[in-house]
Design an enzyme around this catalytic site. Structure first.
Site, short mmCIF file in Angstrom:
data_model
loop_
_atom_site.label_atom_id
_atom_site.label_comp_id
_atom_site.label_asym_id
_atom_site.label_seq_id
_atom_site.Cartn_x
_atom_site.Cartn_y
_atom_site.Cartn_z
N GLY B 53 -13.93 -47.44 -19.60
CA GLY B 53 -15.08 -46.59 -19.80
C GLY B 53 -14.98 -45.34 -18.95
N GLY B 55 -16.90 -42.36 -16.53
CA GLY B 55 -17.90 -42.50 -15.47
C GLY B 55 -17.33 -43.05 -14.18
N HIS B 56 -16.00 -43.36 -14.18
CA HIS B 56 -15.33 -43.88 -12.98
C HIS B 56 -14.38 -42.85 -12.37
CE1 HIS B 56 -16.89 -47.62 -14.42
NE2 HIS B 56 -16.07 -47.69 -15.43
N LYS B 104 -8.66 -53.62 -16.72
CA LYS B 104 -9.62 -54.17 -15.78
C LYS B 104 -10.33 -55.36 -16.43
CE LYS B 104 -11.96 -50.28 -14.93
NZ LYS B 104 -11.39 -49.52 -16.06
N ASP B 109 -13.09 -54.53 -22.24
CA ASP B 109 -11.77 -53.94 -21.99
C ASP B 109 -10.67 -54.91 -22.41
OD1 ASP B 109 -13.71 -52.67 -19.97
OD2 ASP B 109 -12.00 -51.33 -19.86
N HIS B 210 -20.27 -50.36 -12.81
CA HIS B 210 -20.99 -49.92 -14.00
C HIS B 210 -22.48 -49.77 -13.76
CE1 HIS B 210 -17.25 -51.72 -15.47
NE2 HIS B 210 -17.26 -50.67 -16.25
#
Lengths: 216, 324
Positions: B53, B55-56, B104, B109, B210
């Site tokens: 995703g 945002g990391h 991960k 995922d 998250h």
């Protein structure tokens, strides 16, 4: 003899579900905020908006083309996350079960749903009580099979499946999550309804609305 | 919601455009949302693809380049990439020596990478997958992912085979543990409000990446105490004494300044010293984040001579570069 479930009614099922997902997007996201990462409503809505757009463009010739090429492929490539794969897997397996048919009778439809459910369990490595979409889907399929075996028509059987799915969804609230992001919360996952079970219950309710009405 | 964005729905695509503009050493496929090393496929080299995703950041796109990843697939914010993206990336970077998927451990995922690997196998591509699950609370893939990408990337750059590179990645995963703390929640742009409410007086221990709540909510404590909360479970889970020491990594979650991360690193180093753990290398900074969440994670990796040499090997990416 034509079956009671056909390409047109299945497409109506998908469109009904898409509408219900849009209407419940905020609720699904709120449920996911409590025990997940707050994206279930957004992701499902993005995926099913794309599916509806694909349905508007294509006229699938049979059930397999509808559920595999239009629905599953679109979901797989637009939703992301576990939900994207699991919903795509569900429809993909129903498509395989339906083959080149344009329609299915009640029992063949129930058998296809059973196959879809089992594939979801395998792909997600989930079992009953893990606090996932499986906990709404499994009792629904079981209720559908039971009602049909008892001589009910598809419409009545899907209504019973909806009741079972809703009960399965509600029963996820006291469960300790063993799969998905909610499982990281441990005991704190208890007391919250699973968002995947909530969307799966909408899927069954949409089937009762869209598939039940034509068959009486 | 107060963010530097134009449209919540366009955040990922627009950020990728910025990555492409800022780093000419990268090739960005806007359509599939994949960041490539400009020179991929690199002849004879095992190729590494990761993703997850968005945002990391800087994970994973910031780690594409010499000595790390060949490609990174960007999903929506906090949502895994889809099989088609991963398959496109796998095909594009394969130089005939095989492809390693670094995944991960989150169900989304894992499932999306699994399907991509199945599709790749149908196209006769050789793919191995390594699932990272270093979080002591929930076996999620967190801070250690950065170290796996660095060390396995160096092994691939050295010309090791696919099974050797996969073994290195697995060894790192087996020898590393992480734990995180959040001081604030974060806001997913498409949602527009914080994922959870956390009063000024409290912190969440045992978080992932998250913005999800953690295992336990506790009253905010001094850094010294927080370092113990994070390190105690790590040290209880694995023996880090002996050997050639450890790589100690203090990671910011996105909203914590470097001054606090260094302060935390001092506490972490003190506890490790008292516990008989020798620090061989360190990393301090925000490398795997949870949007604007305040907080940090601590990762400890047991290292031997081979892993340390791979750690020291040259790397040139947007977010990590040395030795060149």
């Amino acid at each position: 003899m034509g079956g009671t479930v056909n390409v047109e009614s299945l497409a109506r099922w998908i469109r009904t579900f898409a509408r219900d997902i849009a209407a419940n997007q905020d609720l699904l996201t709120r449920l996911d905020s409590a025990i997940g990462d707050a994206d279930h409503g957004v992701n499902m809505n993005r995926g099913f908006e794309a599916v509806v757009a694909a349905l508007d463009k294509h006229r699938p010739s049979n059930i397999a083309v509808l559920l595999r090429d239009v629905v599953a492929t679109t979901l797989l490539n637009t939703v992301g996350g576990a939900a994207g794969v699991l919903y795509a897997t569900f429809f993909l397996r129903i498509a395989v079960a339906a083959g080149q048919e344009r329609s299915l009778d009640d029992l063949a439809f129930a058998k296809a749903l059973r196959a879809g459910l089992e594939e979801v369990a395998q792909r997600g490595k989930v079992a009953a009580g893990d606090k996932t979409m499986f906990d709404a889907l499994a009792p629904a399929v079981e209720a559908l099979e039971g009602a049909l075996a008892g001589g009910a028509g598809l419409s009545a059987a899907l209504r019973r499946a909806t009741v079972a799915a809703d009960a399965g969804r509600d029963a996820t609230a006291p469960m300790l999550a063993r799969k998905g992001r909610a499982s990281y919360l441990g005991q704190r996952s208890i007391g919250h309804q699973d968002p995947g079970a909530a969307s799966a219950a909408l899927l069954i309710a949409a089937a009762a609305t869209a598939l039940g009405e034509a068959s009486g | 919601m107060k963010k530097l964005i134009n449209d919540p729905a366009g955040v990922v695509a627009e950020a990728l455009r910025g990555m492409a503009a800022a780093h000419p050493g990268l090739r960005v496929d806007q359509q599939n949302k994949v960041i490539y090393r400009a020179d991929a496929p690199v002849a004879g080299k095992v190729a590494l693809v990761s993703g997850g995703g968005s945002g990391h950041e800087p994970l994973h796109g910031g780690f594409v380049g010499l000595g790390m990843l060949d490609a990174a697939c960007a999903g929506e914010v906090f949502t895994s990439p889809v099989p088609d993206q991963i398959l496109q990336a796998t095909k594009a970077i394969d130089a005939g020596a095989g492809v390693l998927h670094i995944v991960k451990n989150y169900s989304g995922d894992v499932m999306n990478f699994e399907m991509a690997a199945e599709f790749a196998a149908e196209s006769a591509l050789e793919v191995r997958s390594v699932v990272i699950d270093d979080d002591v609370v929930g076996r999620r893939g967190v801070g250690l992912t950065v170290l796996v990408e660095k060390i396995a990337g160096a092994a691939a750059e050295q010309g090791r085979s696919l099974s050797e590179v996969a073994d290195v990645a697995r060894k790192v995963n087996a020898g590393g543990r992480s734990m995180g703390v959040a001081l604030t929640s974060c806001t997913v742009p498409a949602v527009g409000r914080p994922t959870f409410e956390l009063p000024e007086t409290d912190m969440e221990i045992g978080i992932g990446i998250h913005g999800e709540p953690g295992r336990q909510r506790l009253p905010l404590a001094p850094a010294k105490q927080v370092a113990e909360y994070l390190l105690d479970p790590i040290l209880a889970d694995l023996d880090f004494t002996g050997g050639d020491g450890v790589i100690a990594f203090v990671n910011g979650m996105g909203g914590t300044p470097l001054i606090e991360l260094y302060l935390m690193y001092h506490e972490v180093a003190t506890i490790l010293g008292k516990s008989g753990v020798r620090i061989a290398r360190s990393l301090v900074g925000s490398y795997i984040t949870s949007l604007e969440m305040a907080g940090c994670s601590v990762t400890v990796l047991r290292a031997d001579d081979d892993l340390l040499k791979l750690w020291d090997a040259p790397v040139h990416t947007a977010a990590l570069r040395w030795g060149r």
